[in-house]
Motif scaffolding. Structure first.
Motif, PDB file in Angstrom:
ATOM      1  N   ALA A 169      -0.979 -15.328   1.806  1.00  0.00           N
ATOM      2  CA  ALA A 169       0.339 -14.729   2.038  1.00  0.00           C
ATOM      3  C   ALA A 169       0.735 -14.882   3.509  1.00  0.00           C
ATOM      4  CB  ALA A 169       0.322 -13.262   1.647  1.00  0.00           C
ATOM      5  N   ASP A 170       1.971 -15.274   3.737  1.00  0.00           N
ATOM      6  CA  ASP A 170       2.454 -15.429   5.107  1.00  0.00           C
ATOM      7  C   ASP A 170       3.690 -14.580   5.387  1.00  0.00           C
ATOM      8  OD1 ASP A 170       4.238 -16.758   3.569  1.00  0.00           O
ATOM      9  OD2 ASP A 170       4.076 -18.690   4.591  1.00  0.00           O
ATOM     10  N   VAL A 171       4.113 -13.792   4.379  1.00  0.00           N
ATOM     11  CA  VAL A 171       5.248 -12.905   4.590  1.00  0.00           C
ATOM     12  C   VAL A 171       5.159 -11.737   3.617  1.00  0.00           C
ATOM     13  CG1 VAL A 171       6.735 -14.128   2.950  1.00  0.00           C
ATOM     14  CG2 VAL A 171       7.771 -12.793   4.800  1.00  0.00           C
ATOM     15  N   ILE A 172       5.588 -10.573   4.082  1.00  0.00           N
ATOM     16  CA  ILE A 172       5.729  -9.411   3.206  1.00  0.00           C
ATOM     17  C   ILE A 172       7.201  -9.318   2.850  1.00  0.00           C
ATOM     18  CG2 ILE A 172       5.453  -6.914   2.992  1.00  0.00           C
ATOM     19  CD1 ILE A 172       3.336  -7.062   5.174  1.00  0.00           C
ATOM     20  N   PRO A 173       7.559  -9.453   1.586  1.00  0.00           N
ATOM     21  CA  PRO A 173       8.982  -9.436   1.229  1.00  0.00           C
ATOM     22  C   PRO A 173       9.743  -8.260   1.817  1.00  0.00           C
ATOM     23  CG  PRO A 173       7.659 -10.035  -0.664  1.00  0.00           C
ATOM     24  CD  PRO A 173       6.692  -9.645   0.420  1.00  0.00           C
ATOM     25  N   LEU A 174       9.054  -7.125   1.919  1.00  0.00           N
ATOM     26  CA  LEU A 174       9.744  -5.936   2.405  1.00  0.00           C
ATOM     27  C   LEU A 174       9.944  -5.931   3.913  1.00  0.00           C
ATOM     28  CD1 LEU A 174       8.320  -3.001   0.265  1.00  0.00           C
ATOM     29  CD2 LEU A 174      10.505  -4.140   0.104  1.00  0.00           C
ATOM     30  N   CYS A 207       2.201  11.059  12.151  1.00  0.00           N
ATOM     31  CA  CYS A 207       3.124  10.794  11.042  1.00  0.00           C
ATOM     32  C   CYS A 207       2.987  11.855   9.965  1.00  0.00           C
ATOM     33  CB  CYS A 207       2.852   9.416  10.431  1.00  0.00           C
ATOM     34  SG  CYS A 207       3.009   8.049  11.596  1.00  0.00           S
ATOM     35  N   ASP A 208       4.057  12.565   9.701  1.00  0.00           N
ATOM     36  CA  ASP A 208       4.045  13.517   8.602  1.00  0.00           C
ATOM     37  C   ASP A 208       4.133  12.780   7.266  1.00  0.00           C
ATOM     38  OD1 ASP A 208       4.053  16.272   7.670  1.00  0.00           O
ATOM     39  OD2 ASP A 208       6.100  15.870   7.013  1.00  0.00           O
ATOM     40  N   THR A 209       4.911  11.704   7.244  1.00  0.00           N
ATOM     41  CA  THR A 209       5.056  10.855   6.057  1.00  0.00           C
ATOM     42  C   THR A 209       4.654   9.430   6.412  1.00  0.00           C
ATOM     43  OG1 THR A 209       6.899  12.189   5.217  1.00  0.00           O
ATOM     44  CG2 THR A 209       6.652   9.971   4.316  1.00  0.00           C
ATOM     45  N   VAL A 210       3.846   8.820   5.551  1.00  0.00           N
ATOM     46  CA  VAL A 210       3.423   7.432   5.755  1.00  0.00           C
ATOM     47  C   VAL A 210       3.941   6.584   4.605  1.00  0.00           C
ATOM     48  CG1 VAL A 210       1.461   5.850   5.923  1.00  0.00           C
ATOM     49  CG2 VAL A 210       1.350   8.084   7.026  1.00  0.00           C
ATOM     50  N   PHE A 211       4.516   5.445   4.937  1.00  0.00           N
ATOM     51  CA  PHE A 211       4.983   4.479   3.946  1.00  0.00           C
ATOM     52  C   PHE A 211       4.056   3.268   4.068  1.00  0.00           C
ATOM     53  CE2 PHE A 211       7.775   1.090   2.391  1.00  0.00           C
ATOM     54  CZ  PHE A 211       8.326   1.675   1.258  1.00  0.00           C
ATOM     55  N   TYR A 212       3.440   2.834   2.949  1.00  0.00           N
ATOM     56  CA  TYR A 212       2.449   1.756   3.090  1.00  0.00           C
ATOM     57  C   TYR A 212       2.486   0.808   1.902  1.00  0.00           C
ATOM     58  CZ  TYR A 212      -0.702   4.379  -0.086  1.00  0.00           C
ATOM     59  OH  TYR A 212      -1.258   5.029  -1.170  1.00  0.00           O
ATOM     60  N   THR A 213       1.932  -0.377   2.127  1.00  0.00           N
ATOM     61  CA  THR A 213       1.858  -1.404   1.100  1.00  0.00           C
ATOM     62  C   THR A 213       0.562  -2.181   1.261  1.00  0.00           C
ATOM     63  OG1 THR A 213       3.097  -3.194   0.030  1.00  0.00           O
ATOM     64  CG2 THR A 213       3.010  -3.237   2.426  1.00  0.00           C
ATOM     65  N   LEU A 214       0.212  -2.979   0.241  1.00  0.00           N
ATOM     66  CA  LEU A 214      -0.972  -3.843   0.284  1.00  0.00           C
ATOM     67  C   LEU A 214      -0.556  -5.261  -0.082  1.00  0.00           C
ATOM     68  CD1 LEU A 214      -2.108  -0.881  -0.987  1.00  0.00           C
ATOM     69  CD2 LEU A 214      -4.229  -2.173  -0.919  1.00  0.00           C
ATOM     70  N   GLU A 215      -0.916  -6.210   0.777  1.00  0.00           N
ATOM     71  CA  GLU A 215      -0.715  -7.628   0.489  1.00  0.00           C
ATOM     72  C   GLU A 215      -2.004  -8.346   0.885  1.00  0.00           C
ATOM     73  OE1 GLU A 215      -0.250 -10.341  -0.999  1.00  0.00           O
ATOM     74  OE2 GLU A 215       1.930 -10.041  -0.955  1.00  0.00           O
ATOM     75  N   LEU A 216      -2.938  -8.437  -0.074  1.00  0.00           N
ATOM     76  CA  LEU A 216      -4.289  -8.907   0.223  1.00  0.00           C
ATOM     77  C   LEU A 216      -4.516 -10.361  -0.159  1.00  0.00           C
ATOM     78  CD1 LEU A 216      -6.277  -5.724  -0.918  1.00  0.00           C
ATOM     79  CD2 LEU A 216      -5.486  -6.333   1.372  1.00  0.00           C
ATOM     80  N   ASP A 217      -3.460 -11.061  -0.512  1.00  0.00           N
ATOM     81  CA  ASP A 217      -3.574 -12.487  -0.793  1.00  0.00           C
ATOM     82  C   ASP A 217      -3.863 -13.221   0.516  1.00  0.00           C
ATOM     83  OD1 ASP A 217      -3.346 -15.137  -1.469  1.00  0.00           O
ATOM     84  OD2 ASP A 217      -1.398 -14.953  -2.442  1.00  0.00           O
ATOM     85  N   PRO A 218      -4.992 -13.932   0.628  1.00  0.00           N
ATOM     86  CA  PRO A 218      -5.324 -14.616   1.891  1.00  0.00           C
ATOM     87  C   PRO A 218      -4.339 -15.718   2.268  1.00  0.00           C
ATOM     88  CG  PRO A 218      -6.864 -15.235   0.162  1.00  0.00           C
ATOM     89  CD  PRO A 218      -6.045 -14.109  -0.382  1.00  0.00           C
TER      90      PRO A 218
END
Length: 360
Positions: free
Chosen positions: A145-150, A132-143
């Protein structure tokens, strides 16, 4: 003894001669504790030679606050061994203010760092994103959490994702339902739960992503609730040279918070703001804009030493003040870099003018 010790570790370099009087006055300063001993009862507890080495090591730590220090220039290995790397990373008295980073941070000295759950995650993310030349990332560390809005996002008004799935990383708590979830757009990377770590440690990939994506050129962080509608356009701006500076690259890109944005500040953050404002007033004689940056999204340029140094300077401020984010640290560090740049250019201009006068 002082002179011999200093010259042993820092040999004299050739000094540029300046035009002036033929006779050069020499001044000699001598450190003498006789009066302090007579009137105050002073008695040194540390031998002079030991104290000199510790003092040099203290300055050396500040000259090499990040990464492993070079080992061959002068006698750096011996000096470094008497500095912060000889300390327990939790011993603040021994560290004397030296920076200590998580081992997973690109800023860390591996001989002096704090282990975190991210240590076992780095090999996985490095392998996943190696193409990957470009990486898109996020953090959802709430134990919980059952969905990532994105997971339902579209970076453009299209049905397809902007990047391949392996280049879109979601760090999630290993205790959350997300850890066993399969999504359309994200590659899920479970992070072992560590509730005892502060937020500035848990959000480590947000601040210094270099070790996580060692093969990539760019890393784009977005909070789980951030929706991009113009990511390709933003990436094009990020990759373009600065319009007013030739051969320049943008190393980090974000935006300012809206003026209507309100957020409760911690006591540490308030103290940090007051200290920064005081320093800028003393440096510049005025108080610059106090706007805070929006850290819901960040563009990082990897494989670039200036970008890495900027990230480490900012992360050092975050850890030193024990604040959760870079909302004030980033503008402060950028302001200092700008101030240093002006000073350096000013000195170089003066040196150039002196050389021209000598040649004339």
């Amino acid at each position: 003894e002082v002179r011999e010790t200093m010259e042993h570790y820092f040999p004299r370099s050739e000094v540029k001669e300046r035009r002036g009087d033929d006779e050069t006055k020499q001044y000699v300063a001598v450190a003498d504790t006789t009066l302090a001993k007579r009137h105050l009862g002073f008695s040194a507890l540390v031998p002079l030679s030991t104290g000199l080495i510790q003092t040099i090591a203290w300055h050396y730590d500040r000259g090499h606050p990040y990464f492993e220090p070079p080992s061959n220039k002068y006698k750096n290995a011996f000096i470094a061994s008497h500095g912060s790397i000889s300390c327990n990373p939790y011993d603040k008295d021994c560290l004397r203010g030296a920076a200590v980073f998580p081992c997973a941070s690109e800023c860390a000295k591996q001989s002096l760092c704090i282990p975190t759950p991210y240590d076992e995650v780095i090999p996985l993310t490095a392998q996943i994103t190696k193409s990957c030349d470009t990486v898109f990332y996020t953090l959802e560390l709430d134990p919980k959490a059952d969905v990532i809005p994105l997971t339902k996002f579209s970076v453009m008004p299209m049905k397809t994702a902007f990047l391949p799935k392996q280049c879109q990383i979601a760090f999630v708590s290993s205790d959350s339902p997300l850890a066993t979830t399969t999504t359309t757009h994200w590659t899920i990377v479970p992070v072992p739960s560590a509730p005892h770590f502060p937020q500035n440690y848990l959000h480590l990939p947000k601040f210094t992503p270099g070790f996580f994506f060692p093969h990539s050129t760019e890393a784009v962080y977005a909070s789980p609730s951030t929706l991009f509608t113009n990511l390709p356009s933003l990436l094009e701006d990020f990759r373009s040279p600065h319009p007013h500076i030739s051969n320049s690259l943008i190393t980090l890109m974000t935006s300012f918070q809206k003026r209507t944005y309100t957020k409760t500040l911690t006591p540490e953050t308030r103290l940090q703001e007051r200290a920064y404002d005081t320093m800028f007033i003393s440096f510049l004689g005025e108080l610059p804009s106090s706007r805070r940056v929006n850290t819901d999204w960040l563009f990082h340029r990897l494989q670039n030493s200036d970008g890495r140094m900027l990230r480490c300077d900012v992360y050092n401020e975050i850890l030193s003040w024990n604040v959760p984010d870079m909302t004030r640290a980033l503008p402060f560090v950028v302001g200092l870099h700008s101030l240093w740049t002006r000073v350096i250019y000013s000195e170089r201009r003066l040196e150039s003018e002196e050389e021209e006068e000598e040649e004339g």
